[in-house]
Design an enzyme around this catalytic site. Structure first.
Site, PDB file in Angstrom:
ATOM      1  CE1 TYR A  26      -4.355   1.431   0.137  1.00  0.00           C
ATOM      2  CE2 TYR A  26      -3.635   2.673   1.999  1.00  0.00           C
ATOM      3  CZ  TYR A  26      -4.459   2.107   0.727  1.00  0.00           C
ATOM      4  OH  TYR A  26      -5.663   3.097   0.762  1.00  0.00           O
ATOM      5  NE  ARG A  49       5.568  -9.434   6.346  1.00  0.00           N
ATOM      6  CZ  ARG A  49       5.931 -10.638   7.295  1.00  0.00           C
ATOM      7  NH1 ARG A  49       6.210 -10.394   8.653  1.00  0.00           N
ATOM      8  NH2 ARG A  49       6.251 -11.710   6.786  1.00  0.00           N
ATOM      9  CE  LYS A 131       6.305   3.969 -18.737  1.00  0.00           C
ATOM     10  NZ  LYS A 131       7.495   2.742 -18.223  1.00  0.00           N
ATOM     11  CG  ASP A 191      10.473   1.351 -15.523  1.00  0.00           C
ATOM     12  OD1 ASP A 191       9.885   2.308 -15.458  1.00  0.00           O
ATOM     13  OD2 ASP A 191      11.056   1.096 -14.402  1.00  0.00           O
ATOM     14  CD  GLU A 195      13.014   3.375 -12.904  1.00  0.00           C
ATOM     15  OE1 GLU A 195      12.152   3.205 -12.631  1.00  0.00           O
ATOM     16  OE2 GLU A 195      13.976   2.818 -12.720  1.00  0.00           O
TER      17      GLU A 195
END
Length: 347
Positions: A26, A49, A131, A191, A195
């Protein structure tokens, strides 16, 4: 490989309807995708967790379970923990509870491409790669827009994985902007290269080098920061809106001539060879091995580089300049460490 761009009108979401989706993690992407999917009418639970993200997801109204419990309930499992943690979470909490015929999704192909995660052949494996950052993804969705996504299929025992992947991409809002087919290998290579060579690695080195050049020549650090860093957003916004043509149109003739004349003096053949070398390291797995080794060693080199950067004149000047503009959000408030916190104990 097709070059067709899919939009909302092209995608039937039937393949994803009546399926329970477990988002594992999350953080930035996990938060954005889970909320967007729920707002699109899909059945979403979280696998986390105990910790801040668990509490945050509960507060946001989600049913929250351990990763193992969420996987056992789900038809679709989306791995949204950081790359360096996914293999451990997979081995200990996801793989033992994943049913045959389930759909296993990723937003980045790192662990599949480099063989850190190897699902059984009876598992459908797909990628849905937005993206853009999760916070932008969520914000644009709420505002009625979306960011483009790539989708692809690695394993397809049930024969409908592409349709599930496209429906998922539509559910997170990407059908509003465009969805394009890819492969795990293509997405991962492009990707990582983007970067490292441009978006983060190349850009930050270029900005700091220009800043230091001005300061070393006797110019004010504050003015150097404004010129080489602060204005970058405005230039990138122009490129985003209309490419180099719009950027050049909106800048002066003096700027355009100097850019075309002297840009090649900065990005030289040596620079281009450096990019080729970076690409080769990504393609042959050299970078992946270095990153896995770095993580397993406790991130010692990364922490050293972080410390050195924080003490640099560029960053100290940046903090001073940004403090003069309170309408700019403090970057230190933004963190995607929540997912790391959730699953670090699994290692």
């Amino acid at each position: 490989m097709t070059t067709k761009m899919f939009y909302d009108k092209d995608i039937d979401t039937t393949a994803l309807e009546n399926k329970k989706i477990a988002v594992i993690g999350y953080g930035a992407q996990g938060h954005a995708q889970a909320n967007n999917l729920r707002d699109s009418g899909f059945d979403v639970i979280l696998g986390l967790r105990a910790g801040k993200s668990f509490d945050s997801a509960k507060k946001d109204g989600f049913e929250v379970y351990s990763a193992a419990e969420a996987t056992a309930q789900a038809d679709v499992v989306m791995m949204e923990t950081p790359d360096e943690l996914q293999a451990t979470v997979w081995e200990k909490e996801v793989e033992p509870h994943l049913k045959a015929g389930s759909y296993l999704g990723f937003s980045h192909g790192f662990n599949i491409v480099y063989g850190l995660i190897k699902p059984n052949t009876d598992i459908n494996v797909m990628i849905i790669a937005p993206k853009g950052p999760g916070n932008i993804e969520r914000r644009q969705f709420v505002e009625g827009g979306g960011i483009p996504s790539l989708y692809g299929v690695h394993q397809d025992p049930t024969g409908d994985t592409a349709e599930v992947a496209k429906a998922y991409a539509k559910g997170i809002g990407s059908g509003r902007a465009g969805i394009l087919e890819t492969t795990f290998e293509e997405e991962t290579t492009e990707d990582l290269f983007g970067e490292q060579a441009v978006l983060c690695g190349g850009l930050t080195q270029l900005i700091e080098a220009a800043f230091n050049t001005l300061v070393e020549a006797g110019y004010s650090p504050e003015l150097a920061y404004f010129e080489t860093s602060h204005e970058m957003k405005m230039i990138v916004d122009l490129i985003f809106e209309g490419g180099f043509e719009k950027m050049r149109h909106d800048c002066s003739n003096t700027c355009e001539y100097g850019e075309m004349l002297n840009g090649p003096r900065i990005i030289t053949e040596e620079s281009k060879q450096g990019m080729r070398d970076v690409l080769k390291d990504i393609q042959d797995g050299t970078y992946a091995k270095k990153w896995v080794a770095e993580y397993n060693s406790g991130l010692q080199n990364l922490e050293k580089m972080r410390t050195e950067y924080k003490s640099s004149l560029y960053e100290q000047t940046g903090k001073k300049v940004r403090a003069m503009m309170p309408w700019i959000s403090d970057a230190d408030k933004y963190s995607t460490a929540a997912d790391t916190e959730q699953f670090s104990a699994a290692k």
